[in-house]
Structure formats: structure tokens, C-alpha cells
Design a protein around this motif. Sequence first.
Motif, short mmCIF file in Angstrom:
data_model
loop_
_atom_site.label_atom_id
_atom_site.label_comp_id
_atom_site.label_asym_id
_atom_site.label_seq_id
_atom_site.Cartn_x
_atom_site.Cartn_y
_atom_site.Cartn_z
N LYS B 86 0.82 -1.21 0.02
CA LYS B 86 -0.10 0.05 -0.23
C LYS B 86 0.80 1.42 0.15
O LYS B 86 2.07 1.21 0.66
CB LYS B 86 -0.75 0.23 1.29
CG LYS B 86 -2.38 0.27 1.04
CD LYS B 86 -3.31 0.23 2.02
CE LYS B 86 -4.65 0.29 1.76
NZ LYS B 86 -5.51 0.15 2.91
N SER B 98 6.42 0.58 3.33
CA SER B 98 5.08 1.17 3.20
C SER B 98 4.76 2.08 4.47
O SER B 98 4.91 1.20 5.49
CB SER B 98 4.30 0.04 2.80
OG SER B 98 3.01 0.55 3.39
N GLU B 100 1.88 2.69 5.52
CA GLU B 100 0.62 2.01 6.04
C GLU B 100 1.10 0.80 6.76
O GLU B 100 0.60 0.46 7.77
CB GLU B 100 -0.13 1.62 4.76
CG GLU B 100 -1.08 2.68 4.25
CD GLU B 100 -1.85 3.41 5.23
OE1 GLU B 100 -2.72 2.42 5.94
OE2 GLU B 100 -2.21 4.47 5.54
N LYS B 103 2.50 2.00 10.40
CA LYS B 103 1.31 1.94 11.01
C LYS B 103 0.76 0.75 11.43
O LYS B 103 0.28 0.37 12.62
CB LYS B 103 0.14 2.77 10.04
CG LYS B 103 0.23 4.02 10.48
CD LYS B 103 -0.96 4.72 9.45
CE LYS B 103 -1.41 5.94 9.96
NZ LYS B 103 -2.52 6.43 8.96
N TYR B 104 0.51 -0.10 10.46
CA TYR B 104 -0.07 -1.62 10.77
C TYR B 104 0.78 -2.23 11.93
O TYR B 104 0.09 -2.91 12.90
CB TYR B 104 -0.13 -2.35 9.32
CG TYR B 104 -1.02 -3.76 9.57
CD1 TYR B 104 -2.39 -3.68 10.18
CD2 TYR B 104 -0.43 -4.96 9.02
CE1 TYR B 104 -2.88 -4.80 9.97
CE2 TYR B 104 -1.32 -6.14 9.42
CZ TYR B 104 -2.63 -6.03 9.77
OH TYR B 104 -3.23 -7.03 9.76
#
Lengths: 225, 246
Positions: B86, B98, B100, B103-104
Amino acid sequence: MNNIPIIKLENINFGYDSRFILNNLNLEIFYGEKIGLMGPNGSGKTTLLYILTGFLKPFSGKIIILGKERKEEKDFLEVRQKIGLLFQDSDAQLFCPTVKEDIAFGPLNLKKSRTEVKEIIKKIANTFNIQHLLNRPIYQLSAGEKKIIALATVFAMDPICYLLDEPSDGLDETTKKRLKDLLNTWVKTCLIVSHDKEFLRDVVKKIYVLKDGQIFPYQDFFQEG
Amino acid sequence: MHLEVFAEGNSFLHKLDPRIKILVLLLFAIFCAISQNLLIPFIYLLLSIFLVWLAKLHFKTLLNRIIGANFFIFFIWIFIPISYQKNPYIDLGIIKLSWEGVKYALSITLKCNAIILATIALLATSSIFSIAHAMSHLKVPDKLVMIFFLFYRYISVIHEEYIKIKRAVLARGFKSGTNLHTYKTYAYIVGALLIKSFQRSTEIYRAMLARGFNGIFPLYEHFELKKIDFLFGIILSIIVILIYFL
């Protein structure tokens, strides 16, 4: 040699959690002394042996063995190679797959050569009369047989001093007699923890009692009938 | 080996009924695991830290456990930011990270630590025996409870056996080195450990049978639900649910 103690404990304090077991305990064992140690259950006899071999560290006090103060784990390697410890529970002593290998383990740690070890096994097997057990797996032995093998593994190292925790426990009369003979002829210095008065009377010259965390001489032991 | 270090305390959480604690933890774990974004897991983490504070646990031991558990999370940090499909990316030359994905991974870390801390604060503050006991009160199948209890019981038995063998080895002056004798000795230790633990379990099973064991652990003491247990259960459940819908 005779005037320096092999083992000297000075003001040893030890306990489990908040329960005190050894309380300012002092002990000296000289070369050539054979001592029996008695005391009620839970009085700390095994604990004392574990402190002498460095498995438990005292809260305070000095451990002087073979003329040197022993503090850390590495100080005890020499102690363990020169002072033989027989565990109370033979299952705690034996761990190799066969009897032969268990007897060989100690001498191998003493850096003996293969041929020497072979000789030692042969000699020990003859002394303890265990030739027929040599190739048997440890876990198939009976409790009494395990005791004999455990003794054999200690004797195989030919230590300067023997610390024996209940050596006569579970032995039949014949084997017990053989053990007494061995202790009288082969062993020069030893500390034997036992409740077996008759056994002690035949093998040691001196009895100590461990009580309330301290060691006292048992004065009238040999006069008692 | 002492596995129940946290169970020896005298805090408010130690005195609560383990049944309530298990139920509340279950609720906490489910809501925390399915929560989205970063803010809500973070609030759950704060809540679990509050619970740990309430339990007055020994900080150093706790830290050790947390570090141990986070070792596994460490691998998530290696793989997810690199492999997450992403945008936007942070370009670092050879590899693209990434945003994202970062964050994940952070969200997973927050959730894991929140649940671990809550488990320690709620479950580790009861003895394993009372947890097993509470599980059977909550109608968990007897077999599962028994497997859980015996599993726990035997970790320490095997550890005891290991200590015994280690003593036997050291008592005869063993010193490890780079040689066949050392490798052989280690192999023997493992072998002996297997055989001895098997023997021990057989012996203990016999001892249990000798005292009339028929597959079910009888419950001797029973718990008593007090007002404070209910109150704690209800309040904490409401907080957990409210955080989720924040």
C-alpha cells in the motif's frame, strides 16, 4: 597436610525464603577424618552438602576448600573434581544411557585417557561386584542397584574426600557390608549423612549432629549400646 | 522454577474472583484485537497499564516478561513494513517502506502489549490452580482444564529434573568444551530428561490413581462472588466497550 583442613566453613548462614536453615554454622574436616552427620529431618544436612559443592550459595560466611576460598561457580569446578558427592536420590545422580557410561563420565571429566577409563571401570565393577550390570540401561535398574551404581560413579573418580548422603539407604545386608569394607579400606576422608546408627558406628570415628542450624559433636555416640 | 511470581501479592486485583477476571479479560482481548486504527489500541494499552499499576507488580520481573514477548513482535517489524502492498512509500534506496505497513505493525504492537499486560494484571495475579478451578466453574470442558493444569504443573517438574541432571553433571567435575565428550554429555542430558520426565509422569499418574483419581479434578474450595467482584466486572466491561466505540 594433616593440619590444614580439607574443608572449612566459617559462620555460614543459609535459608529458604525467610526460613533459616543454617545459622552461623562452622565445620572443619581434616585429612583422614571420617565423620558421620546426623540430625532430624529437614535440619539442613543435604543443604550443607550442596553448599560445600557450590550448588547453593550461602547468604554469608566463608567456604574454604583445599586451602582456597570458594565463592563463584568457577571456583567450584576443582572442588567437584576432587570431592565426591553422592546424592541422596540416586535418580539425581545417574543420567547416562548405560551403567558403564555413567561410571566413565567422572573419570573422563578428570581428563583420563580411554585406556585408563577402561581400567577404572573394570576395577570399580570388580570392587562393587557389578560386572553383570555394566551394559544395562540405568532406567531398568532397581532402586538398590541404582544406589550401588551411584556409589560406584563417585568412587570411580577417586576423590580426596567423600560426601555421602544416605549411602546405606536401601541396600541389602551383603551390599551394605561390602560398602562398609570399602569405606574402611579405600576411603580416607569422608562426611557421611545417615540415620543408620549401626552403619555409622562401623565406618566413622566421629559423629556430628546438625541441629538448629549448627553443628554439635555427638559425645556419647560410641558408648551407647 | 517459580512461574507464579505475580500470584503472590496482596493488591485489589489479587483478591478478585478469578471467574470475573477471566470473563473481563476475554472481553478486553476480543475488543482490543478487533479495534481499528492507532488511537483505540493505544487507549487499551493505557487501560492495561493502569491495571498493572493496580496489581502492584514487581517492575523488573514484569519488564523481563514484556521484553520476552516483544521479541516475537520484533519480526513483524522486519517483514510488514517491507512487504505491505500500500502507498505511500518511504523510499530508502534499495528497499521501499510502506507507511501504511509501519502503521499496521505499530497497531499490532500496541494491541499485543495491551493484551499481554492485561493478561498479566488479571490472570497472573491468581494462582494457576485457582485459574484452572475458575475455568471448570465456567463450564470449560474438564479435559481441557486438566490438560492446562497438568501442562503448567509439568513445566516445573521437567525444570526440576533438568536442575537435578545439571547438578549430577557438575558434581562430577564436568566442564564444557569443544569436544565429543561435551556433545555426548549434552545428548545424554536431553535423553535422560525425556526418560526421566516420562518416568515421573508415570509415577505421578500412579500416585493419582492410587488416591482414586477418575479423570476429573475434584474441587475442594469454592469461590464466593462478592459485591466488589460484580462491581469491578461491570465497570471494567463498560469501560472496555466504551473505548471501542469511542
